[in-house]
Design a protein around this motif. Structure first.
Motif, mmCIF file in Angstrom:
data_model
loop_
_atom_site.group_PDB
_atom_site.id
_atom_site.type_symbol
_atom_site.label_atom_id
_atom_site.label_comp_id
_atom_site.label_asym_id
_atom_site.label_seq_id
_atom_site.Cartn_x
_atom_site.Cartn_y
_atom_site.Cartn_z
ATOM 1 N N UNK A 143 0.883 -1.172 0.000
ATOM 2 C CA UNK A 143 0.000 0.000 0.000
ATOM 3 C C UNK A 143 0.914 1.213 0.000
ATOM 4 N N UNK A 144 0.973 1.892 -1.125
ATOM 5 C CA UNK A 144 1.966 2.956 -1.299
ATOM 6 C C UNK A 144 1.391 4.065 -2.172
ATOM 7 N N UNK A 145 1.817 5.282 -1.956
ATOM 8 C CA UNK A 145 1.360 6.411 -2.746
ATOM 9 C C UNK A 145 2.074 6.504 -4.081
ATOM 10 N N UNK A 146 1.307 6.781 -5.123
ATOM 11 C CA UNK A 146 1.860 6.984 -6.463
ATOM 12 C C UNK A 146 1.144 8.174 -7.092
ATOM 13 N N UNK A 147 1.655 8.593 -8.249
ATOM 14 C CA UNK A 147 0.991 9.628 -9.041
ATOM 15 C C UNK A 147 0.518 9.005 -10.346
ATOM 16 N N UNK A 148 -0.613 9.513 -10.863
ATOM 17 C CA UNK A 148 -1.182 8.962 -12.092
ATOM 18 C C UNK A 148 -1.518 10.121 -13.028
ATOM 19 N N UNK A 149 -1.213 9.905 -14.315
ATOM 20 C CA UNK A 149 -1.508 10.915 -15.339
ATOM 21 C C UNK A 149 -2.337 10.281 -16.455
ATOM 22 N N UNK A 150 -3.323 11.051 -16.922
ATOM 23 C CA UNK A 150 -4.109 10.634 -18.082
ATOM 24 C C UNK A 150 -3.744 11.556 -19.234
ATOM 25 N N UNK A 151 -2.732 11.187 -20.064
ATOM 26 C CA UNK A 151 -2.240 12.099 -21.110
ATOM 27 C C UNK A 151 -3.330 12.543 -22.072
#
Length: 1000
Positions: A143-151
């Protein structure tokens, strides 16, 4: 909730049910013995339904306020529990690195350097639980924080929680539900596929089949959204991403590793936590062997929910105290007026052999009939009031129509309704019984002829009451002064002053002079600036009890002065308006009756004044504190604040900005960074054990630039800047937040942290340096920090903890304190909100989430203003008491004064003049209460502000009065009061002289 009024809720429920049962049994026995009295009482209830409805409305208000407070507590309890369930799902315990599961306060930052576990740990944990039948699921997880992008959508979401688990071990944990309502599994995901939950999909504006980039500290990894799902247990109630365990291990470059072992107990999402202690005991040996820690997350979250629910109940019951007191006066007044109406009837009953005890029983039976209905309606109405309050609280917590913040959901328990019903019923029964006993005391001949009770000398009673009250008052005052407690001191002084009234009357002093002098003495003494009390008696401990006691006594003293000098007021009004010939007789008649019925007028005036007083005090003082919040309190000299995920910290933000494409270094001339770490903290030299708290590492740039103010400093430091400079230059020094500092005054409702300092008072502003030992459970590193400053109360949640230099923490806890919190100052002409957006785009791979300080302040002020209006509305419930009182009084006045009205009509009073006289009587009470209550409330609010302004935390505090808001409230209340009086006034104006004069 576990406690109410300091008593365990289950115990309180049993006590109330037993007491109520005893009271009802006693009533039933009396009713069986005197069935005729029961019939008479019930007949009176049904004779005038409109009056009965008014009585029920008055009686139910106290129950309504109590039920609303308890239901609000249920709502907050349920909300926090539901948030925990959404976050943890079926996970009840975790086995992870020591300290890994300790929460970081606020919306920013994360711990770094947390130990990864070997995946084989799952097997060892499972073996420890085998054969126990305590759990139904064990799995390794990341369980870890990430970043997500929708190009394709040009949307970023820097804060998404990635949840990964072994698909073969998900049995017993929360189900993954797809967009079509069908169950999904992690095993269905192919290579490069992910699930998003609804909140993440909405933030990114993506649908199944769209492609996104996932950033976990390195270049973005392309992934296809397989479906938008619902899943409780992703470690957050907000945006989440789900993948199989092996995919997450590859993403983070940790093959064969996990962050924690998740354990699901037997039972559902909430009942399973009841087994947590047993499960934790079985897991402790294996956890100790592996150097790990067992955390009962679900159980701890439920305990937090209980504490929050109790806090809200205490908050609303405290602010509802004055309204409940007004309701008690209304109940007493109602039954005194009923007795006055039937005085002749009761006198005849006594003359033919009815005993006083029979009259007491008859009134008690009648009151119980009203009371049973009122308590039932009041409990239900209280739940409905709380339901309306939920919407305001949702807005206050930023979750009215958004997916962020605390998602408040209405909830009510049968236990709370039963408690409210029982308290309201018992409270009213006691008051009714006392009122019934009072009305049974009469002279038979005077009652039959409807004459005033003859004056009886009561010298002995006055002497005893005066001396007892004086001795008790002096004893309370001495006790309060010796223990530095303001509440018993002020109560004792006031009681002693009030006890002088019967003694002065015995000495031959006139009634007016005795009551006026003692009343003024009470009002003036309690309205003096608190610093004058402390100049005489030394530093005093104050709390909300002080405010409640002072408010009640000030209103009593004020009512004494007004009631015993109302003829002076009449003369002033007559002199101003008496020149209008048509108005003069109406004015005299409208004032004559209130002057003759002093007890009734004084009680009604006290009810209305109490509520107006507390409403004005609470609104003005709370609003003033909200308006005192400014940017510097939250920003500490910076314009933007930001946080990154723990897996991808930014070591040197200044260098990173300089090297980041699309950013100009000159736009960001000022930077400062923090690290944060959960530790075990203990003040040295005291008996208290170590408690979990947090240390913050402030880098050199932050310490050099910050303007966060201090509320107290250690001896030897003359300014805040000197303290911050000392932290920068001397390793081992620290500053703490104000929540861990001991207080002399207790005006807060929040739950303090377990870690607390002792040996001084925050209000003294100066203390000796305090040594505190901090210990990291993972690395076993420890150091002693010397506290030399305490932050102001206005500091944001993101500054909670023990703050020291980054150099100190890096030396003690290497690899554990990389910066994940950053503050940025922008150049003149640069918009902080635009700057925050640009920073998020530049450091998306680090999961950086930024916001302008001004935006934070605006959101905080808006939330506090909404909450302030909620308090205002809750306290305003008491105004209904005053309106109901005026309605009851007007209705009874028409019946009592029918012959007087006939005489007035016979000597030339027109119907409109009679109607105007009744409306003016209500106006006299309502307007006097509004004016006097507002003046007293503003005076006390000014006193609160002036006293608070002496503290460094609130030096810029100014009294802010919402005049327009109060004007609208009181205008509406006055209009409603007149409407409540209008029907009786119309009925009075239609009385025919001939019929009234024949009336017996």
């Amino acid at each position: 909730m576990k406690e109410l009024f300091g008593i365990p809720v289950d115990t309180l429920l049993v006590i109330l049910v037993v007491a109520l049962s005893v009271a009802l049994v006693v009533l039933a026995v009396l009713a069986l013995r005197n069935r005729v009295l029961v019939k008479l009482a019930v007949r009176n209830v049904g004779r005038r339904r409109g009056r009965s409805a008014l009585i029920v409305a008055g009686l139910m208000l106290g129950t309504t306020i109590i039920a609303a407070a308890l239901t609000t507590g249920d709502t907050m309890n349920h909300t926090v529990v539901q948030t925990a369930v959404d976050t943890l799902g079926e996970t009840d315990e975790t086995v992870a690195a020591r300290g890994a599961s300790d929460d970081i306060p606020g919306a920013l930052g994360a711990a770094t350097g947390t130990q990864w576990l070997d995946e084989g740990t799952v097997t060892q944990v499972e073996a420890a639980l085998s054969g126990s039948d305590l759990v139904d699921g064990v799995t390794g997880a990341i369980v870890e924080g990430v970043a997500v992008q929708a190009p394709a959508k040009r949307r970023n979401e820097p804060s998404v929680v990635l949840f990964a688990a072994d698909p073969r071990r998900m049995q017993g944990f929360s189900e993954i539900v797809g967009s079509d309502g069908q169950a999904r599994t992690l095993g269905e995901l192919g290579s490069g596929e992910i699930y998003l939950n609804r909140k993440a999909a909405e933030e990114l504006a993506v649908e199944p089949g769209d492609r996104v980039l996932v950033f976990a500290g390195g270049p973005g990894v392309s992934a296809r959204v397989r479906d938008v799902v619902r899943f409780d247990g992703a470690g957050t109630a907000d945006a989440a991403l789900l993948v199989p365990l092996d995919a997450a291990q590859e993403l983070f470059g940790q093959p064969g590793k996990i962050r924690a072992v998740l354990v699901s107990n037997r039972g559902d999402a909430t009942s399973g936590s009841e087994l947590s202690d047993t499960v934790a005991t079985r897991l402790k040996p294996v956890a100790d062997t592996l150097g790990l820690e067992v955390k009962t997350l679900k159980q701890d979250a439920i305990e937090d929910a209980e504490a929050m629910g109790a806090t809200f109940v205490a908050f609303f019951t405290t602010f509802g105290t004055f309204s409940i007191a007004a309701g008690i006066l209304l109940i007493f007044l109602i039954f005194v007026m009923l007795a006055t109406e039937r005085r002749g009837e009761l006198g005849i009953a006594r003359a033919i052999g009815t005993r006083r005890s029979h009259l007491t029983e008859m009134f008690t039976f009648e009151g119980a009939a009203y009371d049973l209905l009122a308590a039932l309606v009041g409990a239900v109405l209280g739940a409905l009031v709380a339901f309306g309050m939920v919407f305001l609280m949702s807005s206050a917590f930023g979750a009215a129509d958004a997916d962020e913040g605390l998602q408040i959901e209405f909830a009510v328990s049968l236990r709370s309704l039963v408690i409210a019903f029982a308290i309201g019923l018992l409270l009213t029964l006691v008051i009714v019984a006392v009122s019934a006993w009072r009305v049974s005391v009469m002279t038979i001949s005077a009652a039959i002829r409807n004459l005033p009770e003859p004056m009886q000398p009561r010298r002995r009673r006055r002497l005893v009451l005066g001396l007892v009250g004086l001795v008790l008052g002096v004893a309370l005052a001495v006790s309060g002064a010796s223990s530095d407690a303001a509440t018993p001191l002020m109560l004792g002084v006031s009681l002693a002053l009030m006890s002088l009234v019967p003694l002065l009357r015995l000495a031959g002093v006139s009634e007016r002079l005795a009551f006026t002098g003692c009343g003024l003495a009470v009002v003036v003494s309690l309205m003096l600036p608190w610093r004058l009390w402390e100049d005489v008696f030394g530093n005093l401990a104050m709390d909300f009890g002080t405010w409640i006691v002072a408010g009640l006594l000030v209103v009593v003293g004020t009512v004494w002065v007004i009631v015993f000098n109302a003829d002076v007021l009449l003369g002033l009004v007559t002199r101003i308006f008496g020149r209008f010939r048509a108005l003069a007789p109406v004015l005299r008649m409208s004032m004559a009756y209130p002057l003759r019925a002093r007890f009734r007028t004084g009680t009604t005036l006290a009810m209305f004044t109490l509520v107006v007083f507390t409403l004005v005090t609470g609104t003005a003082s709370n609003g003033s504190f909200v308006h005192a919040i400014d940017v510097d309190d939250f920003g500490g000299g910076f314009d933007v604040r930001a946080g990154t995920v723990g897996a991808s910290p930014i070591e040197d933000l200044r260098t990173a900005i300089r090297e980041a494409p699309g950013l100009r270094a000159e736009d960001f001339p000022l930077t400062g960074s923090q690290s944060v770490l959960a530790v075990q903290a203990k003040q040295l030299g005291v008996a208290r054990g170590a408690e979990t708290y947090h240390v913050r590492g402030l880098d050199d740039s932050f310490l050099q630039s910050t303007t966060f103010g201090l509320g107290a400093r250690a001896t030897g430091y003359e300014s805040d800047a000197e303290v911050w400079q000392a932290l920068r230059e001397q390793p081992g020094l620290a500053v703490v937040d104000s929540f861990v500092a001991p207080r002399r005054d207790a005006f807060g409702f929040g739950v303090p942290p377990d870690f607390q300092l002792t040996g001084f008072y925050y209000e003294d502003r100066v203390f000796d340096p305090i040594p505190v030992d901090v210990y990291d459970k993972q690395t076993a590193g420890s150091t002693t920090l010397t506290v030399i400053g305490i932050l102001r109360e206005t500091a944001p949640v993101e500054m909670l903890g023990i703050s020291t230099s980054q150099e100190t923490l890096e030396r003690t806890f290497p690899g554990r304190v990389q910066p994940t919190i950053h503050y940025v100052g922008v150049a003149p002409g640069v918009d902080p909100e635009v700057a925050a957006t640009r920073l998020e785009s530049a450091f998306l791979a680090n999961g950086l989430e930024a916001e302008s300080i001004q935006e934070v302040v605006d959101d905080t002020v808006a939330a506090n203003m909404t909450f302030n209006k909620l308090i205002q509305g809750f306290m305003g419930l008491g105004l209904v008491v005053g309106v109901a009182a005026l309605g009851v009084i007007s209705a009874r006045a028409v019946a009592e004064r029918r012959q007087q009205i006939g005489v007035m009509r016979a000597i030339g009073f027109r119907g409109r003049m009679v109607q105007a006289a009744f409306l003016l009587e209500s106006s006299f009470v309502a307007l006097t209460a509004i004016v006097v209550g507002t003046a007293l409330g503003l005076l006390l609010a000014w006193n609160i502000i002036a006293d608070t302004r002496r503290q460094p935390s609130w030096q810029n505090l100014e009294l802010v009065v919402p005049w327009l808001n109060l004007f609208v409230i009181f205008l509406v209340v006055y209009a409603v009061a007149l409407l409540a009086t209008l029907a009786p006034a119309l009925r009075a104006s239609r009385v025919r002289p001939a019929e009234a004069l024949r009336y017996q």
